[in-house]
Scaffold this active site. Structure first.
Site, PDB file in Angstrom:
ATOM      1  N   ARG A  48      23.258-113.132  48.259  1.00  0.00           N
ATOM      2  CA  ARG A  48      24.346-112.831  49.171  1.00  0.00           C
ATOM      3  C   ARG A  48      25.252-114.058  49.228  1.00  0.00           C
ATOM      4  NH1 ARG A  48      23.498-108.252  48.759  1.00  0.00           N
ATOM      5  NH2 ARG A  48      22.805-106.753  50.317  1.00  0.00           N
ATOM      6  N   GLU A  84      33.600-110.906  50.466  1.00  0.00           N
ATOM      7  CA  GLU A  84      33.910-109.923  49.415  1.00  0.00           C
ATOM      8  C   GLU A  84      34.827-108.825  49.961  1.00  0.00           C
ATOM      9  OE1 GLU A  84      30.133-108.557  47.949  1.00  0.00           O
ATOM     10  OE2 GLU A  84      29.481-110.596  47.508  1.00  0.00           O
ATOM     11  N   HIS A 122      30.057-108.460  42.331  1.00  0.00           N
ATOM     12  CA  HIS A 122      28.863-107.887  42.978  1.00  0.00           C
ATOM     13  C   HIS A 122      28.367-106.666  42.204  1.00  0.00           C
ATOM     14  CE1 HIS A 122      26.620-107.540  47.065  1.00  0.00           C
ATOM     15  NE2 HIS A 122      25.867-107.083  46.083  1.00  0.00           N
TER      16      HIS A 122
HETATM   17  C1  8YV Z   1      24.922-103.127  46.178  1.00  0.00           C
HETATM   18  C2  8YV Z   1      23.157-104.869  47.024  1.00  0.00           C
HETATM   19  O1  8YV Z   1      26.007-103.953  46.175  1.00  0.00           O
HETATM   20  O2  8YV Z   1      21.058-103.846  47.004  1.00  0.00           O
HETATM   21  C3  8YV Z   1      21.782-104.653  47.539  1.00  0.00           C
HETATM   22  O3  8YV Z   1      21.404-105.345  48.488  1.00  0.00           O
HETATM   23  O4  8YV Z   1      23.813-105.789  47.341  1.00  0.00           O
HETATM   24  C4  8YV Z   1      23.686-103.906  46.019  1.00  0.00           C
HETATM   25  O5  8YV Z   1      22.768-103.348  45.218  1.00  0.00           O
HETATM   26  C5  8YV Z   1      25.160-102.070  47.187  1.00  0.00           C
HETATM   27  O6  8YV Z   1      24.369-102.171  48.303  1.00  0.00           O
HETATM   28  C6  8YV Z   1      25.205-100.687  46.665  1.00  0.00           C
HETATM   29  O7  8YV Z   1      25.402 -99.788  47.709  1.00  0.00           O
END
Ligand code: 8YV
Length: 315
Positions: free
Chosen positions: A231, A260, A278
Site C-alpha cells: 500500500r 492513487e 496498482h
Molecule cells: C486491487 C488490492 O487493487 O487486493 C488488494 O488489496 O489492492 C488489489 O488487488 C483491488 O482491490 C481490486 O478490487
C-alpha cells in the site's frame, strides 16, 4: 424473491457487478452520488460491496442499521473500520490467496525492471537512441540480497520466486517465522541495512503507516532498490522522493502510491523509477477469481451459510 439491498462503495470490477446485479438490488455509490436518495434507502441496506482501496468508516456503518456484511474484493482491507463493524456485529470478508501469484509475479517484475532499467531500455529503442550507442550498464539482480517487509502469503510467494534468482532472503514481520528458511530481522531498518533490494508487502493501515521512512531508506543505501507492491501508505512518499533525488537509494519499482491515482510529478520525473498503476492483481483470471470470491461471500451470508473468507478479525 427477496433481493437484499447492497451498496457498492466504489467503482467495482465489471467481473463483479453483473453477479451482484443478478442477486441483489445494487445501489452504485448512492451515498456519494445522491445523498437524498441514499437517506431513504439506507435503512434497508444489508450488504456493502467494496474494493481493496475502499474506505468504509464508522460514520457510514452507523448510517446503515441493517448492515450485516462488508465484502471486499481485495486482500487488503485497511480502508474498512473493522473495529466499528465488529462492534455492530457486521462481518467483513476479503479475497486472500487467489491473488498471491500475481502480486508476487509483479514484485519480481518490478525488481527486474528497476535493476535492469527495463522501462528506460524500452524508451531507448523506441526513441531511436540505440543507433548512437549502447545504454549505460545496469545492475545484476541474480544473487542480490533481498529483504522482504512482510512475510505473509504473498511475501512467501515472492521469496520462493526470488530463490530461483539465487537471492539470499531475509525478512521482517510482526513475529519471526521459525518454520521458514529465511533470516529474520526485528525491524525494517536492520533489514534494509542487510539488503540490496527491499520489497514491501505488508498490510496497510495505522500499524504500518510510513514504516518505510527516511531512516530505512538511508539504511538501504546508495546502491539499494525499493519495490512496493503493498500500500502507498506504508512508504513515506516524500522521504522516498528525496532519497531518490539525492541518490540516498539507487532506484525503485512502485505499484502503489499514497494518493492513487495521483502520482507526484517529482516521482514521475525520475528515470530510475519504474511506475505501474496498482496492477498487482490485475490479470483476467485472478480478477475473475477475486470477483467470484467477493460475490461468494455475500451469497453465502444471504443464504445463511458459512462465509468462505472472513478477515482474520472476524473469524
Ligand atoms: C486491487 C488490492 O487493487 O487486493 C488488494 O488489496 O489492492 C488489489 O488487488 C483491488 O482491490 C481490486 O478490487
Amino acid at each position: 424473491m427477496n433481493r437484499p439491498d447492497v451498496l457498492a462503495v466504489a467503482r467495482l470490477s465489471p467481473l463483479l457487478v453483473p453477479q451482484l446485479e443478478a442477486a441483489f438490488t445494487l445501489h452504485d455509490r448512492l451515498h456519494q452520488q445522491d445523498p437524498a436518495a441514499f437517506v431513504a434507502v439506507a435503512p434497508r441496506i444489508q450488504g456493502i460491496a467494496a474494493s481493496g482501496e475502499s474506505k468504509v468508516g464508522a460514520e457510514l456503518i452507523a448510517q446503515l442499521p441493517s448492515l450485516k456484511i462488508i465484502s471486499v474484493m481485495g486482500v487488503g482491507y485497511d480502508g474498512i473500520d473493522v473495529a466499528a463493524a465488529k462492534a455492530r456485529g457486521v462481518m467483513v470478508t476479503h479475497t486472500p490467496n487467489v491473488l498471491n501469484d500475481d502480486v508476487a509475479d509483479l514484485a519480481l517484475g518490478l525488481m527486474l525492471a528497476a535493476a535492469r532499467n527495463l522501462a528506460a531500455a524500452d524508451q531507448y529503442v523506441r526513441q531511436g537512441r540505440w543507433v548512437d550507442g549502447p545504454m549505460p550498464l545496469a545492475r545484476k539482480l541474480s544473487g542480490a540480497r533481498l529483504g522482504i517487509v512482510g512475510m505473509g502469503r504473498i511475501g512467501q510467494a515472492i521469496a520462493r520466486r526470488a530463490a530461483g534468482f539465487d537471492m539470499p532472503i531475509a525478512y521482517t514481520s510482526r513475529s519471526p517465522r521459525p518454520e521458514l528458511p529465511y533470516t529474520y530481522y526485528p525491524n525494517a531498518t536492520l533489514l534494509a541495512e542487510a539488503s540490496e533490494v527491499l520489497v514491501v508487502i505488508t498490510p496497510g493501515g495505522a500499524a504500518t503507516r510510513k514504516l518505510i521512512n527516511a531512516d530505512v531508506l538511508r539504511a538501504l543505501g546508495p546502491t539499494g532498490l525499493l519495490v512496493n507492491v503493498a500500500r502507498g501508505s506504508v512508504v513515506d512518499e516524500q522521504a522516498l522522493i528525496e532519497a531518490l533525488e539525492n541518490g540516498t537509494i539507487a532506484g525503485a519499482g512502485l505499484d502503489v502510491f499514497e494518493n492513487e491515482p495521483h502520482v507526484p510529478e517529482r516521482l514521475r520525473a525520475l528515470p530510475q523509477v519504474v511506475l505501474t498503476p496498482h496492477i498487482g492483481s490485475a490479470t483476467h483470471s485472478t480478477r475473475q477469481a477475486m470477483a467470484d470470491l467477493a460475490f461468494g461471500n455475500l451469497r453465502a451470508h444471504f443464504a445463511g451459510q458459512p462465509l468462505p473468507t472472513p478477515v482474520p478479525e472476524c473469524q
